[in-house]
Design a protein around this motif. Structure first.
Motif, mmCIF file in Angstrom:
data_model
loop_
_atom_site.group_PDB
_atom_site.id
_atom_site.type_symbol
_atom_site.label_atom_id
_atom_site.label_comp_id
_atom_site.label_asym_id
_atom_site.label_seq_id
_atom_site.Cartn_x
_atom_site.Cartn_y
_atom_site.Cartn_z
ATOM 1 N N ASN A 138 -9.773 0.251 6.093
ATOM 2 C CA ASN A 138 -10.408 -1.066 6.155
ATOM 3 C C ASN A 138 -9.736 -1.927 7.212
ATOM 4 N N PRO A 139 -10.034 -1.686 8.486
ATOM 5 C CA PRO A 139 -9.356 -2.427 9.555
ATOM 6 C C PRO A 139 -9.626 -3.927 9.538
ATOM 7 N N ALA A 140 -10.703 -4.376 8.902
ATOM 8 C CA ALA A 140 -11.000 -5.812 8.842
ATOM 9 C C ALA A 140 -10.256 -6.503 7.709
ATOM 10 N N ALA A 141 -9.701 -5.736 6.802
ATOM 11 C CA ALA A 141 -9.015 -6.325 5.647
ATOM 12 C C ALA A 141 -7.668 -6.905 6.065
ATOM 13 N N LEU B 115 2.657 -2.470 -12.799
ATOM 14 C CA LEU B 115 3.033 -3.340 -11.685
ATOM 15 C C LEU B 115 1.785 -3.931 -11.053
ATOM 16 N N PHE B 116 1.986 -5.065 -10.390
ATOM 17 C CA PHE B 116 0.911 -5.751 -9.690
ATOM 18 C C PHE B 116 1.496 -6.341 -8.422
ATOM 19 N N LEU B 117 0.733 -6.251 -7.327
ATOM 20 C CA LEU B 117 1.202 -6.855 -6.086
ATOM 21 C C LEU B 117 0.029 -7.239 -5.201
ATOM 22 N N THR B 118 0.263 -8.241 -4.391
ATOM 23 C CA THR B 118 -0.657 -8.643 -3.340
ATOM 24 C C THR B 118 0.166 -8.737 -2.068
ATOM 25 N N VAL B 119 -0.319 -8.080 -1.017
ATOM 26 C CA VAL B 119 0.426 -8.074 0.244
ATOM 27 C C VAL B 119 -0.557 -8.141 1.408
ATOM 28 N N SER B 120 -0.183 -8.884 2.436
ATOM 29 C CA SER B 120 -1.006 -8.973 3.645
ATOM 30 C C SER B 120 -0.677 -7.800 4.563
ATOM 31 N N ARG B 121 -1.577 -7.534 5.457
ATOM 32 C CA ARG B 121 -1.374 -6.447 6.419
ATOM 33 C C ARG B 121 -0.100 -6.685 7.237
ATOM 34 N N SER B 122 0.076 -7.918 7.719
ATOM 35 C CA SER B 122 1.249 -8.213 8.555
ATOM 36 C C SER B 122 2.550 -8.108 7.756
ATOM 37 N N ASN B 123 2.547 -8.565 6.504
ATOM 38 C CA ASN B 123 3.755 -8.441 5.675
ATOM 39 C C ASN B 123 4.072 -6.985 5.366
ATOM 40 N N TRP B 124 3.035 -6.177 5.127
ATOM 41 C CA TRP B 124 3.251 -4.763 4.835
ATOM 42 C C TRP B 124 3.804 -4.033 6.057
ATOM 43 N N LYS B 125 3.324 -4.404 7.254
ATOM 44 C CA LYS B 125 3.860 -3.793 8.484
ATOM 45 C C LYS B 125 5.331 -4.151 8.652
ATOM 46 N N GLN B 126 5.660 -5.396 8.324
ATOM 47 C CA GLN B 126 7.031 -5.888 8.471
ATOM 48 C C GLN B 126 7.963 -5.280 7.422
ATOM 49 N N THR B 127 7.515 -5.242 6.161
ATOM 50 C CA THR B 127 8.334 -4.753 5.053
ATOM 51 C C THR B 127 7.484 -3.854 4.161
ATOM 52 N N PRO B 128 7.380 -2.564 4.486
ATOM 53 C CA PRO B 128 6.548 -1.659 3.691
ATOM 54 C C PRO B 128 7.287 -1.145 2.447
ATOM 55 N N SER C 19 -1.615 3.950 -1.742
ATOM 56 C CA SER C 19 -2.933 3.298 -1.778
ATOM 57 C C SER C 19 -2.997 2.130 -0.790
ATOM 58 N N ILE C 20 -1.904 1.405 -0.613
ATOM 59 C CA ILE C 20 -1.875 0.307 0.367
ATOM 60 C C ILE C 20 -2.035 0.858 1.778
ATOM 61 N N GLN C 21 -1.281 1.902 2.073
ATOM 62 C CA GLN C 21 -1.348 2.524 3.399
ATOM 63 C C GLN C 21 -2.760 3.015 3.694
ATOM 64 N N GLN C 22 -3.342 3.730 2.754
ATOM 65 C CA GLN C 22 -4.703 4.249 2.932
ATOM 66 C C GLN C 22 -5.725 3.125 3.049
ATOM 67 N N VAL D 287 -12.887 -16.151 11.844
ATOM 68 C CA VAL D 287 -12.524 -14.904 11.183
ATOM 69 C C VAL D 287 -12.187 -15.225 9.729
ATOM 70 N N GLN D 288 -12.767 -14.466 8.821
ATOM 71 C CA GLN D 288 -12.507 -14.695 7.405
ATOM 72 C C GLN D 288 -11.614 -13.582 6.878
ATOM 73 N N ALA D 289 -10.617 -13.970 6.092
ATOM 74 C CA ALA D 289 -9.715 -12.998 5.498
ATOM 75 C C ALA D 289 -10.465 -12.210 4.427
ATOM 76 N N GLU D 290 -10.187 -10.925 4.381
ATOM 77 C CA GLU D 290 -10.827 -10.060 3.410
ATOM 78 C C GLU D 290 -9.749 -9.488 2.496
ATOM 79 N N THR D 291 -9.804 -9.828 1.216
ATOM 80 C CA THR D 291 -8.849 -9.325 0.237
ATOM 81 C C THR D 291 -9.609 -8.472 -0.764
#
Length: 161
Positions: free
Chosen positions: A78-81, A100-113, A70-73, A37-41
């Motif tokens: 994009n379920p594979a992202a 502002l600028f940010l990079t967040v993973s799906r799991s981190n966003w679920k944990q701390t939105p 925009s992160i939520q949407q 599985v390859q991460a998609e950013t």
């Protein structure tokens, strides 16, 4: 069969089984049935016009809300992202400045939105967009000149007393 032949075959059997397993595993991998599985950013760039905001705090709050939406949407569409980067730029009179600028993973966003947990803010944005008016340079020089002359008058070597 001699004892030495039996011992030799017993030693050889696990080795043959291990090699067979490796060959079978290599065939399965080579056939394409198992793929890593390859991460998609992806990068999301948004611009917010500063025209209708009375102060920078309101503009920043709107940028945070825009980033969260925009992160939520993005993750819903994009379920594979696995990760998203968001850059919010402020625009005022044709000048664009990063807010502002940010990079967040799906799991981190679920944990701390929370945008504040992941965002990097640009401290000069407020000034560059015109929310902080620069102090006139001439006034500063005049004030320094007045303070310098006053200090000279107070020095004993300068006084005529």
């Amino acid at each position: 069969m001699s004892l030495s032949t039996i011992v030799y075959r017993l030693r050889l059997t696990p080795m043959i089984a291990g090699v067979s397993c490796l060959i079978g595993f290599a065939i399965v991998l080579g056939s394409g049935t198992l793929q890593p599985v390859q991460a998609e950013t992806r990068q999301v760039n948004l611009t917010l016009t500063s025209g209708g905001y009375a102060n920078f705090a309101d503009l920043r709050q709107q940028a945070e809300a825009m980033a969260a939406d925009s992160i939520q949407q993005f993750f819903l569409q994009n379920p594979a992202a696995d990760e998203v980067s968001v850059k919010i730029t402020g625009e005022h009179n044709g000048t664009e400045v990063p807010l502002l600028f940010l990079t967040v993973s799906r799991s981190n966003w679920k944990q701390t939105p929370s945008i504040q947990a992941w965002a990097r803010y640009f401290s000069s944005s407020e000034k560059l967009l015109g929310f902080i008016k620069p102090q006139p340079v001439g006034l500063s020089i005049a004030l320094i000149d007045t303070q310098y002359r006053q200090a000279l008058k107070e020095q004993a070597a300068y006084r005529d007393d």
